[in-house]
Design a protein around this motif. Sequence first.
Motif, PDB file in Angstrom:
ATOM      1  N   CYS A   4      -3.109   4.956  18.231  1.00  0.00           N
ATOM      2  CA  CYS A   4      -2.223   3.782  18.225  1.00  0.00           C
ATOM      3  C   CYS A   4      -3.055   2.511  18.370  1.00  0.00           C
ATOM      4  O   CYS A   4      -4.018   2.470  19.127  1.00  0.00           O
ATOM      5  CB  CYS A   4      -1.236   3.886  19.374  1.00  0.00           C
ATOM      6  SG  CYS A   4      -0.062   2.514  19.469  1.00  0.00           S
ATOM      7  N   ARG A   5      -2.692   1.472  17.651  1.00  0.00           N
ATOM      8  CA  ARG A   5      -3.470   0.228  17.730  1.00  0.00           C
ATOM      9  C   ARG A   5      -3.312  -0.483  19.075  1.00  0.00           C
ATOM     10  O   ARG A   5      -4.069  -1.386  19.396  1.00  0.00           O
ATOM     11  CB  ARG A   5      -3.116  -0.704  16.575  1.00  0.00           C
ATOM     12  CG  ARG A   5      -1.789  -1.387  16.732  1.00  0.00           C
ATOM     13  CD  ARG A   5      -1.575  -2.424  15.671  1.00  0.00           C
ATOM     14  NE  ARG A   5      -0.252  -2.193  15.108  1.00  0.00           N
ATOM     15  CZ  ARG A   5       0.136  -2.613  13.946  1.00  0.00           C
ATOM     16  NH1 ARG A   5      -0.678  -3.291  13.193  1.00  0.00           N
ATOM     17  NH2 ARG A   5       1.338  -2.367  13.529  1.00  0.00           N
ATOM     18  N   HIS A   6      -2.323  -0.086  19.876  1.00  0.00           N
ATOM     19  CA  HIS A   6      -2.123  -0.692  21.200  1.00  0.00           C
ATOM     20  C   HIS A   6      -2.944   0.008  22.278  1.00  0.00           C
ATOM     21  O   HIS A   6      -2.923  -0.385  23.433  1.00  0.00           O
ATOM     22  CB  HIS A   6      -0.641  -0.666  21.585  1.00  0.00           C
ATOM     23  CG  HIS A   6       0.255  -1.278  20.564  1.00  0.00           C
ATOM     24  ND1 HIS A   6       0.107  -2.569  20.127  1.00  0.00           N
ATOM     25  CD2 HIS A   6       1.303  -0.768  19.877  1.00  0.00           C
ATOM     26  CE1 HIS A   6       1.028  -2.831  19.220  1.00  0.00           C
ATOM     27  NE2 HIS A   6       1.758  -1.754  19.045  1.00  0.00           N
ATOM     28  N   HIS A   7      -3.680   1.060  21.903  1.00  0.00           N
ATOM     29  CA  HIS A   7      -4.477   1.860  22.834  1.00  0.00           C
ATOM     30  C   HIS A   7      -5.634   1.025  23.398  1.00  0.00           C
ATOM     31  O   HIS A   7      -6.251   0.242  22.697  1.00  0.00           O
ATOM     32  CB  HIS A   7      -5.034   3.070  22.067  1.00  0.00           C
ATOM     33  CG  HIS A   7      -6.108   3.815  22.779  1.00  0.00           C
ATOM     34  ND1 HIS A   7      -7.439   3.567  22.577  1.00  0.00           N
ATOM     35  CD2 HIS A   7      -6.048   4.801  23.695  1.00  0.00           C
ATOM     36  CE1 HIS A   7      -8.154   4.382  23.331  1.00  0.00           C
ATOM     37  NE2 HIS A   7      -7.336   5.138  24.009  1.00  0.00           N
ATOM     38  N   VAL A  10      -6.430   5.025  30.543  1.00  0.00           N
ATOM     39  CA  VAL A  10      -5.943   4.697  29.203  1.00  0.00           C
ATOM     40  C   VAL A  10      -4.755   3.768  29.423  1.00  0.00           C
ATOM     41  O   VAL A  10      -3.862   4.059  30.217  1.00  0.00           O
ATOM     42  CB  VAL A  10      -5.503   5.969  28.440  1.00  0.00           C
ATOM     43  CG1 VAL A  10      -4.902   5.608  27.093  1.00  0.00           C
ATOM     44  CG2 VAL A  10      -6.682   6.900  28.255  1.00  0.00           C
ATOM     45  N   VAL A  11      -4.754   2.624  28.756  1.00  0.00           N
ATOM     46  CA  VAL A  11      -3.700   1.631  28.955  1.00  0.00           C
ATOM     47  C   VAL A  11      -3.031   1.290  27.631  1.00  0.00           C
ATOM     48  O   VAL A  11      -3.599   1.461  26.561  1.00  0.00           O
ATOM     49  CB  VAL A  11      -4.250   0.338  29.599  1.00  0.00           C
ATOM     50  CG1 VAL A  11      -4.779   0.609  30.995  1.00  0.00           C
ATOM     51  CG2 VAL A  11      -5.313  -0.302  28.740  1.00  0.00           C
ATOM     52  N   CYS A  12      -1.802   0.808  27.729  1.00  0.00           N
ATOM     53  CA  CYS A  12      -1.046   0.368  26.564  1.00  0.00           C
ATOM     54  C   CYS A  12      -1.062  -1.155  26.540  1.00  0.00           C
ATOM     55  O   CYS A  12      -0.665  -1.804  27.499  1.00  0.00           O
ATOM     56  CB  CYS A  12       0.392   0.871  26.621  1.00  0.00           C
ATOM     57  SG  CYS A  12       1.368   0.366  25.192  1.00  0.00           S
ATOM     58  N   ARG A  13      -1.526  -1.720  25.426  1.00  0.00           N
ATOM     59  CA  ARG A  13      -1.610  -3.176  25.298  1.00  0.00           C
ATOM     60  C   ARG A  13      -0.527  -3.723  24.375  1.00  0.00           C
ATOM     61  O   ARG A  13      -0.698  -4.770  23.766  1.00  0.00           O
ATOM     62  CB  ARG A  13      -2.990  -3.551  24.774  1.00  0.00           C
ATOM     63  CG  ARG A  13      -4.072  -3.209  25.763  1.00  0.00           C
ATOM     64  CD  ARG A  13      -5.409  -3.638  25.266  1.00  0.00           C
ATOM     65  NE  ARG A  13      -6.414  -3.363  26.281  1.00  0.00           N
ATOM     66  CZ  ARG A  13      -7.673  -3.673  26.158  1.00  0.00           C
ATOM     67  NH1 ARG A  13      -8.105  -4.266  25.075  1.00  0.00           N
ATOM     68  NH2 ARG A  13      -8.519  -3.381  27.114  1.00  0.00           N
ATOM     69  N   ARG A  14       0.584  -3.006  24.269  1.00  0.00           N
ATOM     70  CA  ARG A  14       1.688  -3.433  23.409  1.00  0.00           C
ATOM     71  C   ARG A  14       2.301  -4.735  23.930  1.00  0.00           C
ATOM     72  O   ARG A  14       2.682  -5.597  23.173  1.00  0.00           O
ATOM     73  CB  ARG A  14       2.744  -2.326  23.346  1.00  0.00           C
ATOM     74  CG  ARG A  14       4.063  -2.728  22.706  1.00  0.00           C
ATOM     75  CD  ARG A  14       3.885  -2.962  21.217  1.00  0.00           C
ATOM     76  NE  ARG A  14       5.146  -3.260  20.582  1.00  0.00           N
ATOM     77  CZ  ARG A  14       5.606  -4.483  20.359  1.00  0.00           C
ATOM     78  NH1 ARG A  14       4.915  -5.524  20.737  1.00  0.00           N
ATOM     79  NH2 ARG A  14       6.763  -4.668  19.763  1.00  0.00           N
ATOM     80  N   TYR A  15       2.416  -4.864  25.227  1.00  0.00           N
ATOM     81  CA  TYR A  15       3.001  -6.048  25.861  1.00  0.00           C
ATOM     82  C   TYR A  15       1.958  -6.732  26.736  1.00  0.00           C
ATOM     83  O   TYR A  15       0.939  -6.133  27.057  1.00  0.00           O
ATOM     84  CB  TYR A  15       4.224  -5.638  26.692  1.00  0.00           C
ATOM     85  CG  TYR A  15       5.327  -5.066  25.827  1.00  0.00           C
ATOM     86  CD1 TYR A  15       6.110  -5.895  25.034  1.00  0.00           C
ATOM     87  CD2 TYR A  15       5.552  -3.699  25.778  1.00  0.00           C
ATOM     88  CE1 TYR A  15       7.106  -5.376  24.224  1.00  0.00           C
ATOM     89  CE2 TYR A  15       6.542  -3.170  24.961  1.00  0.00           C
ATOM     90  CZ  TYR A  15       7.318  -4.017  24.196  1.00  0.00           C
ATOM     91  OH  TYR A  15       8.298  -3.502  23.387  1.00  0.00           O
ATOM     92  N   PRO A  16       2.192  -7.974  27.160  1.00  0.00           N
ATOM     93  CA  PRO A  16       1.219  -8.673  28.017  1.00  0.00           C
ATOM     94  C   PRO A  16       0.974  -7.917  29.322  1.00  0.00           C
ATOM     95  O   PRO A  16       1.795  -7.100  29.735  1.00  0.00           O
ATOM     96  CB  PRO A  16       1.892 -10.018  28.300  1.00  0.00           C
ATOM     97  CG  PRO A  16       2.890 -10.200  27.227  1.00  0.00           C
ATOM     98  CD  PRO A  16       3.341  -8.818  26.838  1.00  0.00           C
ATOM     99  N   PRO A  17      -0.160  -8.189  29.974  1.00  0.00           N
ATOM    100  CA  PRO A  17      -0.457  -7.506  31.242  1.00  0.00           C
ATOM    101  C   PRO A  17       0.604  -7.789  32.302  1.00  0.00           C
ATOM    102  O   PRO A  17       1.255  -8.824  32.276  1.00  0.00           O
ATOM    103  CB  PRO A  17      -1.793  -8.097  31.682  1.00  0.00           C
ATOM    104  CG  PRO A  17      -2.310  -8.869  30.538  1.00  0.00           C
ATOM    105  CD  PRO A  17      -1.184  -9.125  29.596  1.00  0.00           C
TER     106      PRO A  17
END
Length: 81
Positions: free
Chosen positions: A20-23, A30-37
């Motif tokens: 996934c490009r949000h990886h 492992v974090v999701c960067r789909r939304y702001p921190p």
Amino acid sequence: MAGLLIPAYPGVGRRSCRQCRHHGVEGGDVVCRRYPPQVTVVLVPQGAPRVGQLAPQPFATFPPVVPEHVCGEFAPGGEGG
């Protein structure tokens, strides 16, 4: 009693966080960067000359995720894909 049903998607093994490009990886997580921190404010003790007082210290982190879980925010284009 009915249990939790997780939908079966064709090719679900290829839809992991790593593809996934949000990886993202921060430290060992492992974090999701789909939304702001997410911002958390912690009160930390002060040094001299304000010993005994607490001051707010903001920390911003992306939410940690488990790569094997099914995610509705999958977007192709990560490191594997």
